[in-house]
Design an enzyme around this catalytic site. Structure first.
Site, PDB file in Angstrom:
ATOM      1  CG  HIS A 112      -2.044   0.970   1.104  1.00  0.00           C
ATOM      2  ND1 HIS A 112      -1.943   2.288   1.468  1.00  0.00           N
ATOM      3  CD2 HIS A 112      -3.295   0.805   0.605  1.00  0.00           C
ATOM      4  CE1 HIS A 112      -3.098   2.891   1.212  1.00  0.00           C
ATOM      5  NE2 HIS A 112      -3.925   2.021   0.684  1.00  0.00           N
TER       6      HIS A 112
ATOM      7  CD  GLU B 239      -9.126  -3.463  -3.140  1.00  0.00           C
ATOM      8  OE1 GLU B 239     -10.137  -3.964  -2.607  1.00  0.00           O
ATOM      9  OE2 GLU B 239      -9.174  -2.487  -3.891  1.00  0.00           O
TER      10      GLU B 239
END
Ligand code: ACO
Length: 374
Positions: free
Chosen positions: A255, A310
């Site tokens: 991320h 996700e």
């Protein structure tokens, strides 16, 4: 005057990483400590004690209300006609973008954007996506049921069946987690568009375009494909090493901001564990996650690469049997709350967003003259 890169002493951060590009009171994304707060409230508590409708109102108004009663709205005729005219193979993200664009043409949202427009768009999005998903399967759209919230109403309109409590609750938790996330690429796109004094429908169309990219909103579908390919826990180690050796990225990991475990992944993992329907798939996901985290830590000792939202989004959406090609568009309908909240905030203290760029082309020179005629 500067006309070559070396003349400009200002620092440049590729991808604007680490650059402060604005101020917001909507959400705190604390990457170092793995915290996400919406207007001060931790995401885990909002998932446990909130609903998407209350969270959306919180994002728009800053107030926590027990009264939030948003339900999916009927799809206006011209929006439905636009959805009917799309080719069957249309990417569902494009379908949602088309619906938003048509809604904008019909309603001509004002500037500055306001909470009423935000509510209208957020209530239309689930109905529009469900209608498109049915039309492409040769089925007629289903009228919304006024007693259902947005997540349950989306499932109802998708399947023409009121969802069971567990599925409705799980999707609502996902909507809460997906509602907002600071200055991510799609939200930033929405703010840039709003800063030109363009309308909120245009801002959301641009945001959907940004979210469509696989590095942003396309990952959960890829997570499912990844787990299908791995197939069984024993194959995880070899599969992951081979993929990384080929220079591929593991979907659902890494991320731009989080260096700690993504708090949204933690919240959704809990939701997934509470859903009886995901057991076998979840066991594989958990095992693959363990192996992936170990290998990523070995290969990138200086760059913590942890599980992102996700990864467990895929587990939750798989648990409610949503078709994987609808995952990114489902993310988009949930993110309407955050995009529109940011459009309102941007307009409230607006300054055109127009950064500088470092020029790396040739120094000034003359256009070659045509050869003299002989
Ligand atoms: N798998 C393997 N390696 C990775 C991964 C990954 N998922 N993510 C980053 N890396 C590696 C990069 O190859 C790079 O290695 P290098 O320094 O040896 O070249 C290093 O980690 C740093 O990567 P960056 O590209 O600088 O990280 P960035 O902050 O730009 O990327 C991103 C963030 C795009 C999310 C990235 O981690 C990625 O591609 N992840 C996979 C896709 C994904 O899961 N996306 C969903 C994100 S969450 C969301 O958008 C809601």
């Amino acid at each position: 005057m500067t006309d070559t890169p070396s003349d400009d002493p200002r620092p440049y951060s590729p991808g604007l990483e680490g650059v402060l590009a604005g101020e917001t009171a909507i959400a705190l994304v604390d990457g170092a400590n793995g915290r996400l707060l919406y207007r001060g409230y931790p995401i885990g508590e909002l998932v446990e004690h909130g609903t998407y409708e209350r969270v959306a109102e919180l994002l728009w108004t800053g107030e926590w209300t027990q009264e939030a009663g948003l339900t999916p709205s009927p799809v206006p005729g011209p929006v439905l006609s636009a959805l009917r005219s799309l080719p069957v193979g249309t990417n569902p993200m494009d379908a949602v973008r088309t619906a938003v664009s048509m809604w904008g043409s019909l309603n001509r949202p004002s500037w500055p954007p306001n909470a009423e427009e935000a509510r209208a768009m957020t209530c239309l999005a689930p109905s529009a996506l469900a209608a498109f998903a049915r039309l492409r399967d040769g089925l007629e759209p289903v009228e919304p049921e006024g007693s259902l919230g947005l997540a349950a109403g989306f499932l109802h309109q998708l399947r023409d069946e009121v969802p069971n409590e567990a599925s409705a609750r799980a999707l609502d938790a996902y909507f809460v987690v997906a509602a907002e996330h600071g200055f991510n690429a799609s939200t930033f796109a929405a703010r840039v568009i709003t800063s030109t004094r363009s309308d909120v429908a245009s801002a959301v169309c641009g945001a959907i375009g940004a979210l469509k990219g696989p590095l942003h909103g396309g990952a959960p579908t890829e997570v499912v494909n990844q787990l299908h390919e791995i197939g069984s826990p024993e194959r995880a180690e070899a599969w992951i090493n081979e993929a990384l050796d080929r220079g591929e990225r593991l979907m659902g990991f890494g991320h731009r901001v989080y260096r700690a475990y993504d708090p949204r992944a933690a919240a959704l993992r809990k939701v997934a564990e509470g859903m009886g329907s995901t057991t076998e798939w979840l066991a594989l996901a958990v095992k693959v996650e363990d192996v992936a985290l170990r290998i990523l830590a070995e290969r990138h000792p200086d760059r913590p690469l942890k599980t992102n939202v996700e990864y467990y989004t895929a587990a939750v959406l798989q648990g409610i049997a949503l078709p994987p090609d609808l995952y990114p568009a489902t993310f988009a309908i949930a993110r309407h709350a955050g995009w529109t909240a940011h459009a309102i905030e941007q307009a409230g203290d607006n300054r055109l967003i127009r950064p500088d760029v470092r020029y790396t082309g040739p120094a000034e020179r003359s256009v070659p003259r045509a050869a003299a005629r002989v």
